[in-house]
Design an enzyme around this catalytic site. Structure first.
Site, mmCIF file in Angstrom:
data_model
loop_
_atom_site.group_PDB
_atom_site.id
_atom_site.type_symbol
_atom_site.label_atom_id
_atom_site.label_comp_id
_atom_site.label_asym_id
_atom_site.label_seq_id
_atom_site.Cartn_x
_atom_site.Cartn_y
_atom_site.Cartn_z
ATOM 1 N N ASP A 140 0.859 -1.187 0.000
ATOM 2 C CA ASP A 140 0.000 0.000 0.000
ATOM 3 C C ASP A 140 0.895 1.238 0.000
ATOM 4 O O ASP A 140 1.889 1.314 0.727
ATOM 5 C CB ASP A 140 -0.903 -0.010 1.241
ATOM 6 C CG ASP A 140 -2.036 0.989 1.136
ATOM 7 O OD1 ASP A 140 -3.189 0.561 1.116
ATOM 8 O OD2 ASP A 140 -1.758 2.213 1.099
ATOM 9 N N ILE A 141 0.535 2.219 -0.831
ATOM 10 C CA ILE A 141 1.351 3.427 -0.991
ATOM 11 C C ILE A 141 1.326 4.299 0.280
ATOM 12 O O ILE A 141 2.227 5.099 0.506
ATOM 13 C CB ILE A 141 0.838 4.221 -2.221
ATOM 14 C CG1 ILE A 141 1.931 5.045 -2.838
ATOM 15 C CG2 ILE A 141 -0.371 5.062 -1.896
ATOM 16 C CD1 ILE A 141 1.559 5.622 -4.210
ATOM 17 N N HIS A 174 -10.396 -4.921 -3.137
ATOM 18 C CA HIS A 174 -9.070 -5.206 -2.565
ATOM 19 C C HIS A 174 -9.209 -5.531 -1.093
ATOM 20 O O HIS A 174 -10.062 -4.988 -0.400
ATOM 21 C CB HIS A 174 -8.100 -4.042 -2.767
ATOM 22 C CG HIS A 174 -8.644 -2.726 -2.310
ATOM 23 N ND1 HIS A 174 -9.542 -2.004 -3.056
ATOM 24 C CD2 HIS A 174 -8.439 -2.019 -1.183
ATOM 25 C CE1 HIS A 174 -9.864 -0.897 -2.416
ATOM 26 N NE2 HIS A 174 -9.223 -0.885 -1.265
ATOM 27 N N GLN A 193 -14.666 3.226 0.993
ATOM 28 C CA GLN A 193 -13.869 2.578 -0.059
ATOM 29 C C GLN A 193 -13.446 3.631 -1.068
ATOM 30 O O GLN A 193 -14.275 4.151 -1.816
ATOM 31 C CB GLN A 193 -14.709 1.487 -0.746
ATOM 32 C CG GLN A 193 -13.957 0.755 -1.855
ATOM 33 C CD GLN A 193 -14.822 -0.292 -2.567
ATOM 34 O OE1 GLN A 193 -16.034 -0.357 -2.367
ATOM 35 N NE2 GLN A 193 -14.186 -1.089 -3.409
ATOM 36 N N HIS A 209 -7.173 -5.509 2.470
ATOM 37 C CA HIS A 209 -6.009 -4.962 3.183
ATOM 38 C C HIS A 209 -5.448 -6.031 4.125
ATOM 39 O O HIS A 209 -6.199 -6.611 4.916
ATOM 40 C CB HIS A 209 -6.414 -3.771 4.055
ATOM 41 C CG HIS A 209 -6.918 -2.579 3.299
ATOM 42 N ND1 HIS A 209 -6.134 -1.472 3.073
ATOM 43 C CD2 HIS A 209 -8.125 -2.312 2.739
ATOM 44 C CE1 HIS A 209 -6.850 -0.563 2.403
ATOM 45 N NE2 HIS A 209 -8.060 -1.046 2.193
#
Ligand code: 5GP
Ligand code: ZN
Length: 132
Positions: free
Chosen positions: A30-31, A98, A92, A100
Site C-alpha cells: 500500500d502506498i 481489494h 472505499q 487490506h
C-alpha cells in the site's frame, strides 16, 4: 476497466512494489501504509466490492494469505498479528475490490474506530436486525 487505477496497476501500467503475482491476483505494498508491511490483495479481473466479488477469489485470498503472505510477514517483519479488512461503498476509495493485510505489532498505534457518540444500546440494534 478504463479509468480504474487498480486495473492499470494490474496491467503493469503503473508500477508497484509487488510481493506476489499470478494469473488471479497481485499482492503489493500500500502506498500509504497503516503499519510496516501493509499489503493489498487485488484480483486481476475488475470487480467492485463484496457484492460482486467471486466467492472463489475470497477462498483463494484466504489460502494465499495463510500459506504464503502471513508466514512471510512473520518471518521478515516479525509482526505479532495480522488485521484483515475490506471496505465497501462508504469508506472505499478505490472501487476495484481489494483486501487490506495490515501486520500488527505489539507497540503499534493502530486503533479500531470508536463511535461512542453514535452508539445505540445493543438491545435496540438487535431488535432492528431481527424483527420481521
Ligand atoms: P480503500 O480506502 O479503497 O479501502 O483503500 C485504498 C488503498 O489503496 C489505500 O490504503 C491507499 O493508500 C492505496 N492506494 C491508493 N492509490 C495507490 C497507488 O497508486 N498505489 C498503491 N500501491 N496503493 C495505493
Ligand atoms: Zn479495476
Amino acid at each position: 476497466m478504463e479509468d480504474c487505477l487498480f486495473c492499470k496497476i494490474m496491467k503493469g501500467e503503473i508500477p508497484t512494489k509487488t510481493i506476489y503475482e499470478d494469473d488471479i491476483a497481485k499482492i503489493f505494498m500500500d502506498i500509504n501504509p497503516i503499519t510496516n508491511g501493509h499489503l493489498l490483495i487485488v484480483p486481476k479481473k475488475h470487480q467492485e466490492n463484496v457484492l460482486d466479488i467471486e466467492e472463489d477469489f475470497i477462498v483463494y485470498a484466504l489460502k494465499i494469505t495463510r500459506e504464503k503472505i502471513f508466514p512471510l510477514l512473520k518471518e521478515k517483519l516479525n509482526c505479532d498479528g495480522l488485521t484483515i479488512t475490506e471496505n465497501n461503498f462508504y469508506g472505499q476509495d478505490i472501487k476495484h475490490f481489494h483486501i487490506h493485510l495490515i501486520p500488527r505489532y505489539k507497540n503499534d498505534e493502530y486503533k479500531e474506530i470508536s463511535n461512542e457518540d453514535l452508539l445505540e444500546d445493543t438491545d435496540t440494534i438487535y431488535k432492528k436486525l431481527t424483527e420481521k
